[in-house]
Scaffold this motif. Structure first.
Motif: not given
Length: 256
Positions: A178-185, A248-253
């Motif tokens: 699973p991955s999400l595409f999110l903006p960098l803060a 690309e953000f890959r969750p660990w939780r």
């Protein structure tokens, strides 16, 4: 399809008291390292407590693979090979931590070959997790070599072992990593040459979810991982990602 609350209700509504499902893979963990002592022991000299075993066990449980146990082994090829033979009798997937680099006491690759395993890859252009290893035993059993440092082990677990476990459980390929595409803060920098897995946490902003990089000092930096929700995956040619860039953000939780 994963059987959740709605799926269970559908089965009940149509009179299906029993259904056929994929069996959950049987997993065990072998932690190698003559320097390792148990959590309740006081380390002496160069000894350290075995944090990798509990870390990997907890990560498996939170993603739906409970019940895995770990054993601690010394750095001897025969000892590791014997443990692999025992594990292969009753398990589908074996996770081995440590012993896969190029040091004097890194005997895991030799032990895998000694029991008949076929190493498919060993060493990946990624940071952390470069020594990661995968071997097949026959057609239905799998061995994943994870680095000994806990942060590196977590990275390799999420990148390779957990996707394989999900696929073995019957999940479709597109849901195995699973991955999400999110903006960098805020902006993040990286040294080129390897895939970079940068710790990050999710942040709720006025515009929605964003990801903020979490600094880490080494591949053994578990406290930093404790403050992260996953990792940002950066390509080998990316030196800098500016604030607001979709990453690309890959969750660990598991997220809500």
């Amino acid at each position: 399809t994963r059987i959740g609350a709605a799926e269970t209700g559908i089965c009940a509504a149509v009179g299906k008291a029993q259904i056929r499902v994929h069996r959950r893979p049987r997993v065990t963990i072998l932690c190698t390292g003559s320097e390792l002592v148990s959590v309740d022991e006081r380390p002496a000299g160069h000894a350290i407590r075995n944090s990798a075993g509990p870390t990997i066990t907890a990560a498996l449980a939170q993603w739906g693979f409970p019940g895995a146990r770990f054993v601690t082994l010394g750095d001897e090829r025969r000892t590791i090979a014997a443990a692999l033979r025992r594990a292969l009798r009753n398990h589908d997937v074996i996770l081995v931590t440590g012993g896969i680099s190029v040091g004097r006491y890194d005997f895991v690759p030799e032990a895998i070959r000694a029991v008949g395993g076929e190493i498919r890859f060993h060493g990946v252009a990624m940071k952390p997790g470069k020594p990661s290893l995968y071997a097949a035993f026959g057609t239905n059993q799998h061995i994943f070599g994870l680095p000994g440092n806990p942060l590196s082990a977590l990275t390799a677990l999420h990148e390779y072992a957990l996707p394989a476990l999900r696929r073995l459980s019957g999940q479709p390929p597109e849901r195995c990593r699973p991955s999400l595409f999110l903006p960098l803060a805020e902006e993040v920098e990286s040294k080129p040459g390897r895939w970079r897995y940068q710790l990050a946490r999710l942040e709720a902003t006025a515009r929605g979810l964003a990801v903020t990089p979490v600094g880490s000092h080494s591949s053994a930096d578990l406290p930093s991982a404790g403050g992260a929700d996953g990792v940002i995956r950066m390509a080998p040619d990316q030196r800098r990602l500016p604030e607001g860039e979709a990453v690309e953000f890959r969750p660990w939780r598991p997220w809500p």
